[in-house]
Design a protein around this motif. Structure first.
Motif, PDB file in Angstrom:
ATOM      1  N   GLU A 205      12.608   5.476 -15.204  1.00 41.40           N
ATOM      2  CA  GLU A 205      11.534   4.447 -15.001  1.00 41.40           C
ATOM      3  C   GLU A 205      11.414   3.791 -13.668  1.00 41.40           C
ATOM      4  O   GLU A 205      12.397   3.276 -13.248  1.00 41.40           O
ATOM      5  CB  GLU A 205      11.782   3.431 -16.104  1.00 41.40           C
ATOM      6  CG  GLU A 205      10.514   2.395 -16.058  1.00 41.40           C
ATOM      7  CD  GLU A 205      10.780   1.422 -17.394  1.00 41.40           C
ATOM      8  OE1 GLU A 205       9.904   0.140 -17.335  1.00 41.40           O
ATOM      9  OE2 GLU A 205      11.721   1.366 -18.251  1.00 41.40           O
ATOM     10  N   LEU A 206      10.381   3.935 -13.226  1.00 42.12           N
ATOM     11  CA  LEU A 206      10.019   3.549 -11.743  1.00 42.12           C
ATOM     12  C   LEU A 206       9.463   2.202 -11.845  1.00 42.12           C
ATOM     13  O   LEU A 206       8.668   1.981 -12.497  1.00 42.12           O
ATOM     14  CB  LEU A 206       9.477   4.510 -10.805  1.00 42.12           C
ATOM     15  CG  LEU A 206      10.325   5.947 -10.748  1.00 42.12           C
ATOM     16  CD1 LEU A 206       9.345   6.770  -9.669  1.00 42.12           C
ATOM     17  CD2 LEU A 206      11.523   5.776  -9.588  1.00 42.12           C
ATOM     18  N   PRO A 207       9.993   1.358 -10.952  1.00 42.78           N
ATOM     19  CA  PRO A 207       8.907  -0.108 -10.643  1.00 42.78           C
ATOM     20  C   PRO A 207       7.715   0.275 -10.225  1.00 42.78           C
ATOM     21  O   PRO A 207       7.450   1.081  -9.621  1.00 42.78           O
ATOM     22  CB  PRO A 207       9.992  -0.638  -9.814  1.00 42.78           C
ATOM     23  CG  PRO A 207      10.664   0.259  -8.853  1.00 42.78           C
ATOM     24  CD  PRO A 207      10.787   1.476  -9.829  1.00 42.78           C
ATOM     25  N   ASP A 208       6.844  -0.712 -10.611  1.00 40.79           N
ATOM     26  CA  ASP A 208       5.444  -0.739 -10.061  1.00 40.79           C
ATOM     27  C   ASP A 208       5.444  -0.972  -8.433  1.00 40.79           C
ATOM     28  O   ASP A 208       6.224  -1.580  -7.829  1.00 40.79           O
ATOM     29  CB  ASP A 208       4.518  -1.617 -10.494  1.00 40.79           C
ATOM     30  CG  ASP A 208       4.579  -1.565 -12.092  1.00 40.79           C
ATOM     31  OD1 ASP A 208       4.374  -0.384 -12.334  1.00 40.79           O
ATOM     32  OD2 ASP A 208       4.271  -2.782 -12.620  1.00 40.79           O
ATOM     33  N   ALA A 209       4.596   0.024  -7.949  1.00 40.32           N
ATOM     34  CA  ALA A 209       4.607  -0.207  -6.322  1.00 40.32           C
ATOM     35  C   ALA A 209       3.662  -1.284  -6.112  1.00 40.32           C
ATOM     36  O   ALA A 209       3.016  -1.815  -6.732  1.00 40.32           O
ATOM     37  CB  ALA A 209       3.933   1.159  -5.819  1.00 40.32           C
ATOM     38  N   PRO A 210       4.183  -1.868  -4.895  1.00 38.01           N
ATOM     39  CA  PRO A 210       3.223  -3.055  -4.353  1.00 38.01           C
ATOM     40  C   PRO A 210       1.796  -2.651  -3.931  1.00 38.01           C
ATOM     41  O   PRO A 210       1.371  -1.415  -4.029  1.00 38.01           O
ATOM     42  CB  PRO A 210       3.862  -3.366  -3.031  1.00 38.01           C
ATOM     43  CG  PRO A 210       5.150  -2.716  -2.895  1.00 38.01           C
ATOM     44  CD  PRO A 210       5.242  -1.526  -4.087  1.00 38.01           C
ATOM     45  N   ALA A 211       1.024  -3.617  -4.290  1.00 40.23           N
ATOM     46  CA  ALA A 211      -0.525  -3.402  -4.061  1.00 40.23           C
ATOM     47  C   ALA A 211      -1.049  -2.620  -2.630  1.00 40.23           C
ATOM     48  O   ALA A 211      -1.586  -1.527  -2.885  1.00 40.23           O
ATOM     49  CB  ALA A 211      -1.199  -4.673  -4.336  1.00 40.23           C
ATOM     50  N   LYS A 212      -0.223  -3.172  -1.633  1.00 33.75           N
ATOM     51  CA  LYS A 212      -0.435  -2.309  -0.434  1.00 33.75           C
ATOM     52  C   LYS A 212       0.856  -2.122   0.380  1.00 33.75           C
ATOM     53  O   LYS A 212       1.102  -3.133   1.238  1.00 33.75           O
ATOM     54  CB  LYS A 212      -1.355  -3.537   0.372  1.00 33.75           C
ATOM     55  CG  LYS A 212      -2.782  -3.825  -0.368  1.00 33.75           C
ATOM     56  CD  LYS A 212      -3.656  -4.643   0.601  1.00 33.75           C
ATOM     57  CE  LYS A 212      -5.136  -4.727   0.385  1.00 33.75           C
ATOM     58  NZ  LYS A 212      -5.996  -5.602   1.118  1.00 33.75           N
TER      59      LYS A 212
END
Length: 700
Positions: A205-212
């Protein structure tokens, strides 16, 4: 540590009747049935192989004891030996199904810690008192590559500039273990856990990437799946098997990950064919860092560079100083190259990783491969060792702690699923193009059967008939003595003969065999395949031509030249600079319409997405190698649908091999992508081809 095998003694000596169902023989009987059942389903698993070896050795010991035991009467002695013969007969039948088991009984074959543990447990279950095993210090092993070592001048300069490495006080910290699973053989179940399929794509499970995300340099952009991986590194994860499908940008992810983790200097071990491309990728993705490529003895090496790139073939000359330079991270590209433990390059890579872990508590370790599984799930072993998840015989502390937390043992339902997840959570990352690159065009494989009706074709058909007749003659000779009656008995004999033929073919220097036949077929198809590639080049644009043998490549280049099709080639004997020039010409010169590639030398790490047509003039022995070749064009940056044209010689063994390669493709789907569909045995394609030839001749 080297352990000596202790001699067991009985904890009690009750008088046993001839049919007493206690003692060692019932234990052996139950265990041998388990191995027999395992062999009937396919190749015996690592744990089953260990059990086979222990059973055979205990049968040998118990037979010797029964012959000399003064407490046994003649009737009991005869009955004991008879029952032991029954166990031995089942062992022999099992070995006939999987002949590789026989090597486990050779005098020089070492016993693993798992085998010694299992032997001890079986003896204790039988009522034996087993003395504690003695431990002796292992003798020091000399470096087998010491005489080849070189130390470039640049390396000496760096060592003098910084003779001391800062201490890492995190080294030596180990998670607390309850040791509940200490006496279990665990590697076999761990590999088996990836054979069962199910559970979806194999990825942590990978963390959500930053929006930018701001990790990519100006002018470049990361895809969402790449940013998720980098975010995991940013949050502190440090070991990864990055098994994204080919074409999803694993090189870019690993370099930016090193930047985010400040894992410089970084060591990159890569195939020779892509080491110059790696230097380019450093310039593209982390332009504020410097890269150096090791050629030969390293005369032009910059030891002060941030990224040191070395190919597998010269590791033996540089492994000495590479272990002491103070790397904070290491990446192994096309990590399936180290799956063979006995290979020199595997040993060198594992020794470099071990040296790195000895100096740092949290090195960044990344194994990159879109095809970590080729023949069996045991292909994972060396990769997991590189990452520090296991050693030669057992899980290492972090993985062991996760297995302990499951509260299960390998004998309990649910253990395999929990064990699979425990490994995945250590850093197994797998994404498919269909899931993360929806805008990537489609890919298809089209078979083009061709008739070989010339003299070469007739010679191939004659060679196939002679091979078939030789196999039938062997079968009839052995069948006359063994008299197989059932279908299973006949198929056991067929596989045994096919195995013998294959082993002889591998060592043969003269005469016709399956390998010389395949080479002849490739040569006979060469002109037809090159002619089709010429038509594609003229009608649709650039084309990639793959072959296995040099003579096939030569024929293709000759035909392209005669048809005024400008071509370049990538071969195993080229220098890195020559390969780089060939790739540049194909990518950027509009007049270069074709590139002729070796399956082994150019099947990995090269970006050829300016073409959308691939011609496979010869078949690979594995689905993984074929897929890697096709994915040189089907990758990020491709804007057109990709078609791979397989040229297949109709009415020859070539057609059967194509079917077998396709049937084997599902192992990776089960191990990596959670596909739980039925899968054929993952034995060698060569062996299965011979089995089918003999089976067809016998009409079984």
């Amino acid at each position: 540590m080297v352990r000596s095998t202790a001699t067991p003694t009985r904890s009690r000596s009750p008088r046993k009747g001839a049919f007493d169902n206690t003692g060692l023989i019932p234990v052996l009987a139950r265990a041998v049935r388990e191995v027999e059942t395992s062999a009937s389903r396919g190749p015996v698993s690592p744990s089953g192989r260990t059990k086979f070896q222990v059973i055979a050795l205990l049968v040998r010991e118990e037979r010797a004891r029964a012959k000399t035991d003064p407490e046994l009467g003649e009737e009991a002695r005869a009955e004991t030996l008879k029952r032991l013969d029954g166990v031995a007969t089942i062992l022999a039948k099992t070995a006939a199904r999987d002949t590789s088991l026989i090597t486990l009984l050779e005098p020089g074959h070492a016993q693993t810690d798992g085998a010694r543990t299992l032997r001890r447990r079986m003896l204790q279950e039988a009522g034996y008192e087993v003395p504690a095993e003695e431990e002796q210090a292992a003798p020091a092993v000399a470096d087998p590559f010491a005489e080849r070592q070189v130390t470039p001048v640049s390396v000496r300069a760096r060592q003098l500039a910084n003779p001391f490495l800062p201490p890492d006080f995190g080294i030596g910290r180990q998670p607390h273990l309850t040791r509940r699973l200490a006496n279990w053989e665990l590697l076999g179940p761990l590999f088996k856990a990836f054979e069962t399929g199910g559970g979806g794509v194999t990825s942590m499970e990978l963390p959500d990437a930053p929006a930018k995300p701001r990790w990519a340099p100006a002018g470049s952009e990361l895809m969402h799946h790449q940013a998720e991986f980098i975010e995991a590194v940013a949050r502190g994860h440090r070991t990864f098997l990055l098994a994204d499908e080919p074409g999803l940008g694993k090189t870019a992810q690993s370099l930016i990950a090193a930047s985010v983790a400040d894992a410089f200097p970084l060591l990159a071990v890569v195939p020779n064919v892509v080491k110059m491309n790696w230097a380019r990728e450093v310039q593209r993705w982390i332009p504020n860092r410097t890269a150096t490529v090791i050629h030969g003895d390293g005369a032009d090496l910059d030891a002060f560079a941030d990224v040191v790139i070395v190919n597998y073939e010269v590791l033996d000359r540089h492994s000495g100083w590479l272990k002491t330079l103070g790397f904070k991270g290491m990446v192994v590209d096309e990590a399936h190259f180290i799956k063979n433990h006995s290979a020199q390059r595997s040993k060198l890579v594992l020794s470099l990783a071990a040296a790195l872990r000895e100096r740092r508590s949290d090195p960044l370790l990344m194994a990159l491969t879109g095809t970590p599984v080729i023949n069996s799930t045991e292909d994972f072993k060396a990769i997991w060792q590189f990452l520090g998840w296991i050693d030669e015989t057992k899980p290492l502390p972090e993985l062991m702690a996760r297995l302990e937390e499951t509260g299960l043992s390998p004998a309990e339902p649910g253990f395999l699923a929990e064990a699979r997840q425990a490994v995945i959570d250590l850093g197994f990352v797998r994404r498919r193009k269909i899931d993360v690159a929806a805008d990537l065009p489609a890919k298809r494989v089209v078979d083009l059967p061709v008739e070989l009706d010339d003299e070469a074709g007739r010679s191939i058909q004659k060679a196939e008939r002679e091979l078939q007749q030789r196999l039938v003659q062997r079968y009839r000779s052995l069948a006359a003595g063994r008299k197989p009656e059932t279908f299973d008995q006949k198929m056991q004999l067929v596989r045994l003969i096919a195995q013998q033929e294959l082993e002889e073919s591998r060592s043969a220097t003269t005469g016709e065999n399956i390998f010389t036949m395949i080479r002849k077929i490739g040569s006979a198809k060469a002109a037809l395949a090159a002619d089709y590639a010429t038509q594609l080049a003229r009608s649709t644009g650039k084309v990639v031509f793959f072959a296995k043998h040099i003579d096939v490549m030569d024929q293709a280049e000759g035909l392209f030249a005669r048809r005024d099709i400008k071509s370049v080639s990538i071969r195993g004997d080229q220098t890195a600079a020559a390969r780089e020039r060939a790739v540049d010409s194909f990518l950027h010169d509009k007049k270069t319409k074709a590139i002729v590639c070796s399956l082994s030398a150019a099947g990995v790490g090269i970006n050829l997405q300016v073409a959308s047509n691939v011609v496979l003039a010869e078949l690979s022995w594995t689905a993984a190698e074929q897929q890697q070749a096709i994915d040189r064009t089907h990758r990020i940056g491709q804007s057109e649908p990709v078609t791979a044209w397989r040229i297949i010689a109709a009415h020859t063994i070539d057609a059967r091999i194509a079917e077998l390669v396709d049937s084997k493709a599902s192992l990776a789907a089960r191990a990596l992508d959670g596909d739980d569909s039925e899968v054929a045995q993952e034995t060698s394609v060569q062996l299965d081809a011979l089995v089918n030839i003999l089976k067809d001749a016998l009409k079984l």
